[in-house]
Design a protein around this motif. Structure first.
Motif, PDB file in Angstrom:
ATOM      1  N   ARG A 183       1.245  -1.341   0.064  1.00 19.21           N
ATOM      2  CA  ARG A 183      -0.054   0.278  -0.234  1.00 19.21           C
ATOM      3  C   ARG A 183       0.601   1.336  -0.127  1.00 19.21           C
ATOM      4  O   ARG A 183       0.674   1.928  -0.319  1.00 19.21           O
ATOM      5  CB  ARG A 183      -1.080  -0.381   1.345  1.00 19.21           C
ATOM      6  N   ARG A 184       1.916   1.215   1.174  1.00 23.41           N
ATOM      7  CA  ARG A 184       2.457   2.327   0.688  1.00 23.41           C
ATOM      8  C   ARG A 184       3.392   2.501  -0.819  1.00 23.41           C
ATOM      9  O   ARG A 184       3.671   3.504  -1.364  1.00 23.41           O
ATOM     10  CB  ARG A 184       4.445   2.736   1.949  1.00 23.41           C
ATOM     11  N   ARG A 185       3.891   1.273  -1.719  1.00 24.34           N
ATOM     12  CA  ARG A 185       4.056   1.704  -2.491  1.00 24.34           C
ATOM     13  C   ARG A 185       3.372   1.786  -3.501  1.00 24.34           C
ATOM     14  O   ARG A 185       3.446   3.032  -4.736  1.00 24.34           O
ATOM     15  CB  ARG A 185       4.490   0.229  -3.492  1.00 24.34           C
ATOM     16  N   SER A 186       1.774   1.912  -3.111  1.00 24.07           N
ATOM     17  CA  SER A 186       0.984   2.052  -4.092  1.00 24.07           C
ATOM     18  C   SER A 186       0.564   3.461  -4.033  1.00 24.07           C
ATOM     19  O   SER A 186       0.017   4.358  -5.205  1.00 24.07           O
ATOM     20  CB  SER A 186      -0.405   1.473  -4.147  1.00 24.07           C
ATOM     21  N   SER A 187       0.741   4.354  -2.689  1.00 23.94           N
ATOM     22  CA  SER A 187       0.851   5.589  -2.328  1.00 23.94           C
ATOM     23  C   SER A 187       2.185   6.436  -4.163  1.00 23.94           C
ATOM     24  O   SER A 187       0.925   7.311  -4.528  1.00 23.94           O
ATOM     25  CB  SER A 187       1.575   6.337  -1.806  1.00 23.94           C
ATOM     26  N   THR A 188       2.398   5.958  -4.701  1.00 21.99           N
ATOM     27  CA  THR A 188       3.051   6.570  -5.964  1.00 21.99           C
ATOM     28  C   THR A 188       2.759   6.502  -7.227  1.00 21.99           C
ATOM     29  O   THR A 188       2.842   7.202  -8.287  1.00 21.99           O
ATOM     30  CB  THR A 188       4.518   5.701  -5.753  1.00 21.99           C
ATOM     31  N   LEU A 189       1.916   5.498  -7.428  1.00 26.12           N
ATOM     32  CA  LEU A 189       0.328   5.307  -8.033  1.00 26.12           C
ATOM     33  C   LEU A 189      -1.102   6.046  -7.702  1.00 26.12           C
ATOM     34  O   LEU A 189      -1.432   6.500  -8.530  1.00 26.12           O
ATOM     35  CB  LEU A 189       0.209   4.287  -8.091  1.00 26.12           C
ATOM     36  N   ALA A 190      -0.352   6.981  -6.684  1.00 27.79           N
ATOM     37  CA  ALA A 190      -2.256   7.628  -6.640  1.00 27.79           C
ATOM     38  C   ALA A 190      -2.062   9.150  -7.368  1.00 27.79           C
ATOM     39  O   ALA A 190      -3.041   8.687  -7.833  1.00 27.79           O
ATOM     40  CB  ALA A 190      -1.918   8.263  -5.493  1.00 27.79           C
ATOM     41  N   ALA A 191      -1.143   9.776  -8.304  1.00 31.38           N
ATOM     42  CA  ALA A 191      -1.459  10.219  -9.321  1.00 31.38           C
ATOM     43  C   ALA A 191      -1.930   9.904 -10.671  1.00 31.38           C
ATOM     44  O   ALA A 191      -2.334  10.322 -11.126  1.00 31.38           O
ATOM     45  CB  ALA A 191       0.018  11.101  -9.446  1.00 31.38           C
ATOM     46  N   ALA A 192      -1.361   8.706 -10.670  1.00 38.62           N
ATOM     47  CA  ALA A 192      -2.071   7.817 -12.108  1.00 38.62           C
ATOM     48  C   ALA A 192      -3.683   7.711 -12.277  1.00 38.62           C
ATOM     49  O   ALA A 192      -4.081   8.248 -12.778  1.00 38.62           O
ATOM     50  CB  ALA A 192      -0.982   6.363 -12.468  1.00 38.62           C
ATOM     51  N   PHE A 193      -4.100   7.335 -10.777  1.00 39.75           N
ATOM     52  CA  PHE A 193      -5.455   7.125 -10.667  1.00 39.75           C
ATOM     53  C   PHE A 193      -6.409   7.785  -9.761  1.00 39.75           C
ATOM     54  O   PHE A 193      -7.402   7.621  -9.513  1.00 39.75           O
ATOM     55  CB  PHE A 193      -5.261   5.202  -9.909  1.00 39.75           C
ATOM     56  N   GLY A 194      -5.305   8.529  -9.159  1.00 39.01           N
ATOM     57  CA  GLY A 194      -6.040   9.780  -8.162  1.00 39.01           C
ATOM     58  C   GLY A 194      -7.499  10.035  -8.594  1.00 39.01           C
ATOM     59  O   GLY A 194      -7.581  10.470  -9.776  1.00 39.01           O
ATOM     60  N   ASP A 195      -9.007   9.684  -7.922  1.00 39.81           N
ATOM     61  CA  ASP A 195     -10.597  10.589  -8.497  1.00 39.81           C
ATOM     62  C   ASP A 195     -10.425   9.988  -9.778  1.00 39.81           C
ATOM     63  O   ASP A 195     -11.972  10.270  -9.878  1.00 39.81           O
ATOM     64  CB  ASP A 195      -9.961  12.141  -8.905  1.00 39.81           C
ATOM     65  N   THR A 196     -10.151   9.029  -9.890  1.00 42.35           N
ATOM     66  CA  THR A 196     -10.191   7.962 -11.581  1.00 42.35           C
ATOM     67  C   THR A 196     -11.698   6.850  -9.977  1.00 42.35           C
ATOM     68  O   THR A 196     -11.387   6.842  -9.486  1.00 42.35           O
ATOM     69  CB  THR A 196      -9.200   6.783 -12.016  1.00 42.35           C
ATOM     70  N   ALA A 197     -12.823   6.991 -11.739  1.00 39.00           N
ATOM     71  CA  ALA A 197     -14.369   6.221 -11.148  1.00 39.00           C
ATOM     72  C   ALA A 197     -14.187   5.339 -12.202  1.00 39.00           C
ATOM     73  O   ALA A 197     -14.473   5.829 -13.327  1.00 39.00           O
ATOM     74  CB  ALA A 197     -15.182   7.323 -10.987  1.00 39.00           C
ATOM     75  N   LEU A 198     -15.429   4.434 -11.989  1.00 42.89           N
ATOM     76  CA  LEU A 198     -15.701   3.222 -13.187  1.00 42.89           C
ATOM     77  C   LEU A 198     -16.964   3.685 -12.692  1.00 42.89           C
ATOM     78  O   LEU A 198     -17.889   3.639 -11.887  1.00 42.89           O
ATOM     79  CB  LEU A 198     -15.446   1.862 -12.439  1.00 42.89           C
ATOM     80  N   HIS A 199     -17.801   3.486 -14.582  1.00 47.72           N
ATOM     81  CA  HIS A 199     -19.447   4.427 -14.259  1.00 47.72           C
ATOM     82  C   HIS A 199     -19.841   3.308 -15.007  1.00 47.72           C
ATOM     83  O   HIS A 199     -19.830   3.109 -16.202  1.00 47.72           O
ATOM     84  CB  HIS A 199     -19.259   5.904 -15.046  1.00 47.72           C
ATOM     85  N   LEU A 200     -21.194   2.992 -15.026  1.00 50.81           N
ATOM     86  CA  LEU A 200     -22.428   2.251 -15.336  1.00 50.81           C
ATOM     87  C   LEU A 200     -23.314   3.464 -15.510  1.00 50.81           C
ATOM     88  O   LEU A 200     -23.625   4.176 -14.882  1.00 50.81           O
ATOM     89  CB  LEU A 200     -22.904   0.746 -15.388  1.00 50.81           C
ATOM     90  N   PHE A 201     -24.618   3.220 -17.376  1.00 51.71           N
ATOM     91  CA  PHE A 201     -25.582   4.036 -17.186  1.00 51.71           C
ATOM     92  C   PHE A 201     -26.494   3.116 -17.474  1.00 51.71           C
ATOM     93  O   PHE A 201     -26.550   2.196 -18.698  1.00 51.71           O
ATOM     94  CB  PHE A 201     -24.939   4.558 -18.720  1.00 51.71           C
TER      95      PHE A 201
END
Length: 325
Positions: free
Chosen positions: A302-320
């Motif tokens: 999880r600490r390593r994943s914090s470096t990836l937060a810039a790539a995926f922060g505020d990302t969401a998956l949507h269906l309609f």
């Protein structure tokens, strides 16, 4: 109806920016939190099986980029981001089906409205706005490309081995980017041609995934219009992975007085036009989304994943959902 300015609570993004809470009229059913994801039972999803790329890049720079994307796939798996996407897909699908299965409309015995998307039926993946894999601003484009590759293979696996069509476009692509993405199975097109190809291919019988990593609202609007955009009550036959539409609606709710008779105008913080299709789907309660957060992997991962937060922060998956009748 978007959230009001005096909403008593706020959601805080990964970068600490406060943003308005979703409206009660918006089925933001699956806004995941890491603690919620950790509490879910069941094993962490395994990555989809790898397969040989269709082409080996001959350009050394392209080969290095393709290898970096492939290596990043393992990082996304070990840090829980891939598991987070699979969980989000399952959660948002259940939420959409539950929302569509209400008692309103359709009459007794009529099937409830369902989102016209399933991985098993998905025929393609559109990747727009990735940016250059050679960018010196950090690992984000490579991480996002790696997630797109994992998602494409997940769709292929769900479809029993039928490979989806992969289309990528960005005016920032270099020749090395194009060669690397081609080696990873993508058809690289100019943006207008990519949208035209997507529009011609997508349909309720042939849904697509659209991945727009950190793109502005104008591009999201263009994709929604290209696939029908909810006009006439139809549901866009896509799974949209990109910036949160509920957060977008919250930004557009910030009305400022225009100085003429006390009327108010909505100001796009990014200077584009009003994204009417996106805001309409949210306002009508027809957009269901799940936030993308890492799942599992342990504290070190999880600490390593914090470096990836810039790539995926505020990302969401949507269906309609289709409109209720």
């Amino acid at each position: 109806m978007p959230p009001e300015l005096d909403d008593p609570w706020l959601l805080v993004g990964r970068r600490g920016r406060a943003r308005p809470a979703p409206s009660p009229h918006t089925p933001r059913i699956a806004l995941a939190r890491e603690t919620e994801a950790e509490e879910e039972s069941g094993p962490v999803p395994a990555p989809p099986p790898t397969r040989s790329p269709p082409l080996e890049p001959t350009d050394p720079a392209a080969a290095r980029l393709a290898a970096a994307v492939a290596a990043t796939e393992a990082t996304l798996v070990s840090t829980g981001w891939w598991a987070g996407l699979v969980r989000a897909l399952g959660t948002v699908t259940r939420a959409a089906e539950g929302e569509g299965g209400g008692t309103e409309g359709g009459g007794a015995g009529a099937p409830p409205p369902r989102p016209p998307f399933s991985c098993a039926a998905a025929a393609g993946l559109l990747l727009l706005g990735l940016g250059s894999l050679e960018a010196a601003t950090g690992p984000s484009p490579r991480s996002q490309a790696a997630l797109a590759c994992l998602l494409a293979r997940h769709v292929e696996q769900a479809a029993g081995g039928r490979r989806p069509r992969l289309v990528a476009a960005d005016p920032a692509f270099t020749s090395a980017d194009e060669a690397a993405l081609t080696s990873l199975g993508f058809e690289v097109l100019p943006p207008a041609s990519a949208l035209a190809a997507f529009s011609a291919a997508v349909s309720p019988a042939s849904p697509w995934v659209a991945y727009l990593p950190h793109c502005e609202a104008g591009l999201t609007e263009a994709v929604l219009k290209a696939c029908g955009g909810g006009g006439g009550g139809n549901a866009p036959p896509i799974a949209l992975l990109g910036n949160s539409l509920a957060a977008l609606a919250g930004r557009w709710s910030c009305a400022l007085p225009n100085g003429r008779g006390g009327r108010a105008t909505v100001v796009d913080p990014h200077g584009g036009g009003r994204p009417d299709r996106a805001l309409g789907l949210v306002g009508e309660g027809r957009a269901v989304e799940a936030g993308l957060v890492p799942v599992g992997g342990g504290e070190q991962s999880r600490r390593r994943s914090s470096t990836l937060a810039a790539a995926f922060g505020d990302t969401a998956l949507h269906l309609f959902l289709p409109a209720r009748t």
